[in-house]
Motif scaffolding. Structure first.
Motif, PDB file in Angstrom:
ATOM      1  N   UNK A  99       0.920  -1.167   0.155  1.00 20.25           N
ATOM      2  CA  UNK A  99      -0.092  -0.069  -0.003  1.00 20.25           C
ATOM      3  C   UNK A  99       0.991   1.273  -0.079  1.00 20.25           C
ATOM      4  N   UNK A 100       0.891   1.947  -0.890  1.00 21.12           N
ATOM      5  CA  UNK A 100       1.330   3.391  -1.170  1.00 21.12           C
ATOM      6  C   UNK A 100       0.926   4.589  -0.380  1.00 21.12           C
ATOM      7  N   UNK A 101       1.770   5.677  -0.530  1.00 23.09           N
ATOM      8  CA  UNK A 101       0.971   6.836  -0.035  1.00 23.09           C
ATOM      9  C   UNK A 101       0.481   7.003   1.414  1.00 23.09           C
ATOM     10  N   UNK A 102       0.841   6.012   2.264  1.00 25.63           N
ATOM     11  CA  UNK A 102       0.401   5.853   3.538  1.00 25.63           C
ATOM     12  C   UNK A 102       0.769   7.134   4.536  1.00 25.63           C
ATOM     13  N   UNK A 123       4.092  12.483   7.764  1.00 26.76           N
ATOM     14  CA  UNK A 123       4.600  12.101   6.332  1.00 26.76           C
ATOM     15  C   UNK A 123       3.649  11.427   5.535  1.00 26.76           C
ATOM     16  N   UNK A 124       3.462  11.689   4.274  1.00 27.54           N
ATOM     17  CA  UNK A 124       2.286  10.929   3.534  1.00 27.54           C
ATOM     18  C   UNK A 124       3.125  10.057   2.318  1.00 27.54           C
ATOM     19  N   UNK A 125       4.238   9.530   2.542  1.00 25.94           N
ATOM     20  CA  UNK A 125       4.949   8.913   1.531  1.00 25.94           C
ATOM     21  C   UNK A 125       5.325   7.408   1.869  1.00 25.94           C
ATOM     22  N   UNK A 126       4.658   7.012   3.039  1.00 30.37           N
ATOM     23  CA  UNK A 126       4.818   5.759   3.677  1.00 30.37           C
ATOM     24  C   UNK A 126       4.533   4.617   2.689  1.00 30.37           C
ATOM     25  N   UNK A 127       5.093   3.344   2.703  1.00 28.89           N
ATOM     26  CA  UNK A 127       4.729   2.436   1.852  1.00 28.89           C
ATOM     27  C   UNK A 127       4.550   1.199   3.142  1.00 28.89           C
ATOM     28  N   UNK A 128       3.269   0.505   2.980  1.00 29.86           N
ATOM     29  CA  UNK A 128       3.230  -0.375   3.974  1.00 29.86           C
ATOM     30  C   UNK A 128       2.899  -1.706   3.282  1.00 29.86           C
ATOM     31  N   UNK A 129       3.557  -2.792   3.786  1.00 30.62           N
ATOM     32  CA  UNK A 129       3.482  -4.306   3.342  1.00 30.62           C
ATOM     33  C   UNK A 129       2.295  -4.895   4.127  1.00 30.62           C
TER      34      UNK A 129
END
Ligand code: SF4
Lengths: 437, 115
Positions: A5-8, A17-23
């Protein structure tokens, strides 16, 4: 298979911060990896997965032990407690979304609550100063793209807002700041040579509690007037040098934190920091911004701003909103024993209020809504664990520069758990019944 | 780091290890006759608490003690808001004495002890 999931959006600090990536796992139940976040942000996501997490409300027995109760029982207890109170304190609201804050405000209106958020022990002085003298502000995007000078006053972003400097204020290359860090002058003002001070071009070790003097000295220096040899532990040569640099910047910003809001002259420190910024606008372009801590403390102030006209310390006990920090602020209310019950959501006063206030809370009926076990739950009669906002439920949050950002849900909450908003809606419905409205 | 341990669970020992401390200047440690890692009793007009004295990680700052935000600090700070709403979290005069035989309590117990 896993899903990326991108833009987390990170729900920890005011940098949002709005650029996290979560697996996450294929079924969307397990959170496996968090990329791009700093250590604190990553921990916030990963801790939601803790196996020892509480998933049902628990009520305190006579002997101090806990028993599990249903969410309905929890809502009933909370509604009865609030409806019966003359002056319930409804505190917290910073680690939740704006949607929940709105429902909370409705409850508070019906029960004549004392609404207060974590600004009361954080940037409350800032809010007072801004109401007194206004504030020249901007967005973090403008800082990234335009600022060639930044001042960190009484704050330590390297620890408290770890990606602030890399995303916005010091390192990034922006539209007009192509040289990144090399094109920016950074000043750190702090009694302690912090890790942020190590990154600065100029470090001013101000004497503890003497920020007001140093800020005044800068105003004197802007006007090329005479200064004593040393002010607040800083030599006059240094002060003239920094003042000159500030006047000659193209675009600058003063970021400030607890170092100025927590010292004795509180709001006056910020009044004068704002005046410094004003003065600088005679020469060039400067802004000033508080380093807000909790990711949505700004949102709590904004929501109440539209609803009641005041950002914190809102006293609804007379059926309309009154505002008088020092009187309608949590710690003063507790200290004067004016409160007859306490409702906490989205914060941890047990850990962050002076001990004497926590002791007062302990003597009162107290409900704590929090996914974690915290020092606040030590004094609670009812503890309601809820889904993590920003991890297990989305919603609107305001960044420290007052830019609203929509956050996403990345994983499911454990089976049968409610969100803050859902729980507050149960309480609201029940309060309406009790009050017959 | 304070923030990481807060998010990791405040009932856990890691939070105590990160926040149940006082950072002191090496000279001040010497004057107290203690080493990095010795427990000390910090007292103010408003209360007392046992924390671990450590050599300032972000220092030196002679004469200044620094306890991170948390229930340990809050047992000694000045609760007075001077009609401002904000307790005085910084600049509170304290005394520090070695207390090598005392224990630093976890965040829940540090409240329970005094309630
Ligand atoms: S800097 Fe703040 S918002 Fe960004 S990842 Fe770290 S904790 Fe999250």
């Amino acid at each position: 298979m896993t899903k990326l999931i991108t833009d987390v959006v990170c729900p920890f600090c005011g940098t949002l911060c709005d650029d996290l990536e979560v697996v996450v796992s294929d079924d969307g139940k397990e959170l496996l990896e968090v990329n791009n976040a700093c250590a604190i942000g990553a921990e916030k996501f990963l801790h939601s997965q803790a196996k020892d997490r509480l998933t049902r409300p628990r009520m305190r027995n006579e002997d101090g032990s806990w028993r599990e109760v249903s969410y309905d029982e929890a809502a009933e207890f909370t509604a009865q407690m609030l409806a019966k109170s003359k002056k319930p304190l409804m505190y917290g609201w910073s680690s939740t979304n704006c949607e929940s804050q709105v429902v909370g405000s409705h409850v508070a209106e019906l029960v004549g609550g004392q609404l207060d958020n974590t600004a009361t022990v954080c940037h409350g002085s800032t809010l007072i100063a801004v109401q007194d003298v206004g504030v020249p502000s901007c967005t973090l995007g403008e800082i990234k793209n335009r600022a060639d000078m930044v001042v960190f006053w009484g704050c330590n972003p390297a620890h408290a807002h770890p990606r602030h400097m890399s995303r916005y204020s010091l390192f990034p290359r922006g539209f007009f700041t192509a040289k990144g860090h090399r094109g920016r002058t950074a000043v750190v003002v702090d009694p302690r040579p912090t890790d942020s001070a190590n990154l600065a071009d100029i470090y001013l070790p101000v004497e503890q509690g003497r920020d007001y003097e140093l800020l005044s000295a800068l105003r004197v220096a802007f006007r090329n007037e005479q200064l004593p040899d040393v002010v607040a532990g800083i030599s006059k040569e240094k002060i003239y040098e920094v003042a000159e640099k500030m006047k000659n910047a193209r675009f600058g910003c003063i970021f400030f934190g607890m170092g100025v809001t927590h010292s004795l002259s509180n709001n006056h420190n910020i009044d004068i920091a704002i005046q410094v910024t004003r003065d600088l606008n005679e020469f060039t372009k400067w802004s000033i911004m508080p380093m807000r801590g909790h990711y949505n403390v700004t949102g709590a102030g904004e929501v109440w701003g539209w609803q009641f006209g005041f950002p914190f310390c809102v006293d609804l006990s007379r059926g309309f909103a009154r505002y008088n920090p020092g009187e309608s602020s949590s710690n003063d209310l507790l200290m004067r024993e004016e409160i007859d019950s306490v409702f906490v959501l989205g914060s941890d006063p047990g850990a962050h209020f002076p001990f004497s206030s926590v002791k007062k809370m302990n003597a009162l009926p107290c409900v704590v809504v929090d996914p974690h076990i915290t020092p606040s739950t030590v004094v609670a009669d009812l503890h309601v664990p809820v889904a993590f906002v920003g991890v297990e439920v989305g919603g609107c949050a305001y960044r420290m520069d007052s830019v609203p950002i929509e956050s996403h849900k990345v994983v499911d909450a454990p089976e049968g758990m409610l969100t803050d908003e859902e729980f507050l809606k149960l309480v609201l419905a029940r309060v309406k019944e009790i009050k017959g409205v | 780091m304070q923030g990481v341990t807060m998010e990791g669970g405040k009932e856990k020992p890691a939070y105590r290890d990160a926040c149940g401390i006082i950072e002191l200047n090496p000279e001040d440690l010497k004057e107290l006759g203690i080493w990095h890692g010795t427990n000390v009793r910090v007292a103010s007009q408003h209360g007392w608490v046992i924390v671990k004295a450590i050599k300032a990680t972000q220092g030196p700052h002679p004469g200044l003690g620094w306890i991170p935000m948390g229930p340990w600090a809050n047992r000694v700070i000045d609760p007075n808001t001077y009609s401002m709403g904000m307790p005085t979290f910084k600049g509170v005069p304290v005394t520090v004495e070695p207390a090598p035989d005392e224990k630093v309590l976890d965040s829940l117990a540090v409240l329970e002890e005094m309630l």
